[in-house]
Design a protein around this motif. Structure first.
Motif, PDB file in Angstrom:
ATOM      1  N   THR A 172       0.823  -1.203   0.000  1.00  0.00           N
ATOM      2  CA  THR A 172       0.000   0.000   0.000  1.00  0.00           C
ATOM      3  C   THR A 172       0.859   1.256   0.000  1.00  0.00           C
ATOM      4  O   THR A 172       1.982   1.274   0.502  1.00  0.00           O
ATOM      5  N   ASN A 174       1.680   5.374   0.922  1.00  0.00           N
ATOM      6  CA  ASN A 174       1.612   6.130   2.168  1.00  0.00           C
ATOM      7  C   ASN A 174       0.213   6.687   2.408  1.00  0.00           C
ATOM      8  O   ASN A 174      -0.288   6.688   3.539  1.00  0.00           O
ATOM      9  N   ALA A 175      -0.420   7.166   1.340  1.00  0.00           N
ATOM     10  CA  ALA A 175      -1.776   7.728   1.489  1.00  0.00           C
ATOM     11  C   ALA A 175      -2.766   6.645   1.918  1.00  0.00           C
ATOM     12  O   ALA A 175      -3.643   6.891   2.762  1.00  0.00           O
ATOM     13  N   GLU A 176      -2.635   5.448   1.346  1.00  0.00           N
ATOM     14  CA  GLU A 176      -3.536   4.348   1.711  1.00  0.00           C
ATOM     15  C   GLU A 176      -3.299   3.898   3.149  1.00  0.00           C
ATOM     16  O   GLU A 176      -4.250   3.590   3.880  1.00  0.00           O
ATOM     17  N   ALA A 178      -2.173   5.815   5.541  1.00  0.00           N
ATOM     18  CA  ALA A 178      -2.704   6.888   6.378  1.00  0.00           C
ATOM     19  C   ALA A 178      -4.210   6.743   6.558  1.00  0.00           C
ATOM     20  O   ALA A 178      -4.742   6.905   7.667  1.00  0.00           O
ATOM     21  N   GLN A 179      -4.901   6.432   5.471  1.00  0.00           N
ATOM     22  CA  GLN A 179      -6.349   6.268   5.548  1.00  0.00           C
ATOM     23  C   GLN A 179      -6.720   5.054   6.395  1.00  0.00           C
ATOM     24  O   GLN A 179      -7.639   5.113   7.220  1.00  0.00           O
ATOM     25  N   ARG A 180      -5.996   3.957   6.216  1.00  0.00           N
ATOM     26  CA  ARG A 180      -6.299   2.729   6.950  1.00  0.00           C
ATOM     27  C   ARG A 180      -6.100   2.898   8.449  1.00  0.00           C
ATOM     28  O   ARG A 180      -6.898   2.410   9.260  1.00  0.00           O
ATOM     29  N   HIS A 182      -5.771   5.856  10.105  1.00  0.00           N
ATOM     30  CA  HIS A 182      -6.248   7.143  10.618  1.00  0.00           C
ATOM     31  C   HIS A 182      -5.085   8.026  11.074  1.00  0.00           C
ATOM     32  O   HIS A 182      -5.069   8.572  12.180  1.00  0.00           O
ATOM     33  N   SER A 184      -1.928  10.948   9.506  1.00  0.00           N
ATOM     34  CA  SER A 184      -1.558  11.833   8.402  1.00  0.00           C
ATOM     35  C   SER A 184      -0.483  11.148   7.573  1.00  0.00           C
ATOM     36  O   SER A 184       0.216  10.251   8.059  1.00  0.00           O
ATOM     37  N   VAL A 185      -0.336  11.566   6.319  1.00  0.00           N
ATOM     38  CA  VAL A 185       0.711  11.008   5.477  1.00  0.00           C
ATOM     39  C   VAL A 185       2.081  11.304   6.080  1.00  0.00           C
ATOM     40  O   VAL A 185       2.989  10.474   6.054  1.00  0.00           O
TER      41      VAL A 185
END
Length: 229
Positions: A172, A174-176, A178-180, A182, A184-185
């Motif tokens: 995954t 970095n953005a994914e 971060a979303q998973r 919770h 920040s990037v």
């Protein structure tokens, strides 16, 4: 920002083809070529590339040894993508353990090679589908000493760093992650950087290999989502 690329291959025709291919991307610049792994350190010092496209079979010093030498350097080092016709299991694993950020076979479509250079420059792992299958086969081959060593190394990390490492192993971004989780990037990048430092690893691809090795033991599981611990 322009991504500076160094080509390392003893076949002039391969270098010419890669140069022509990469020239079509406005954000990539081929800054130089080297015909042997022994020439790589000097070329890196002179040309300061962001990414090195590295062949394996060369006359004096092979690409795996050259990659290992780059990974051992202090200070800023380029990301290495091994680009070769040799995709045997041992070759793939040796290249990744030496510090390569990725491994592609030379018949990879041109647009995928261009995108791989961009991903490597951004710190993302790069594996062609066939190579990914090789890696999966390697890390699912059963519990052994390698798996237990990897588990012990991951134990040096905080729970959150371990969660991020396992997410990196899933391939995954970095953005994914971060979303998973919770986060920040920026926090994800900080956790990856901290994990690499603690474990003495060169890049996130090595972190992914280590996490996969640890998962072989069945002893590593992500901690429940939450704050840093």
């Amino acid at each position: 920002m322009t991504i500076r690329v160094l080509l390392v291959d003893d076949d002039p025709l391969v270098c010419a083809g890669l140069r022509l291919m990469l020239r079509g991307a406005p954000d990539l610049e081929v800054v130089g070529e080297a015909a042997d792994g022994a020439d790589v350190p000097g070329a890196v010092d002179r040309l300061d590339p962001d990414v090195v496209l590295m062949d394996i079979r060369m006359p004096c010093l092979d690409g795996i040894a050259a990659t290992r030498a780059l990974a051992a350097r202090t200070g800023r080092t380029p990301q290495v993508i091994v680009l070769t016709t040799f995709d045997g299991d041992t070759t793939v694993i040796e290249a990744l353990r030496a510090g390569a950020a990725g491994f592609l076979v030379k018949h990879t479509p041109p647009e995928q090679i261009v995108e791989a250079v961009r991903r490597a420059a951004a710190g993302e792992p790069v594996l062609s589908p066939g190579v990914a299958r090789t890696l999966i086969t390697h890390v699912t081959g059963g519990v052994d000493t390698r798996a237990h060593r990897a588990r012990d190394r991951l134990a040096r990390l905080t729970d959150r760093e371990r969660e991020v490492a396992l997410a990196v192993a899933d391939g995954t971004s970095n953005a994914e992650i971060a979303q998973r989780l919770h986060l920040s990037v920026g926090a994800v990048k900080a956790h990856i950087s901290s994990a690499l430092t603690k474990l003495g690893l060169a890049n996130r691809t090595q972190l992914a290999v280590l996490a996969h090795d640890a998962l072989d033991s069945g002893a590593v599981r992500p901690a429940s989502p939450g704050g840093d611990r």
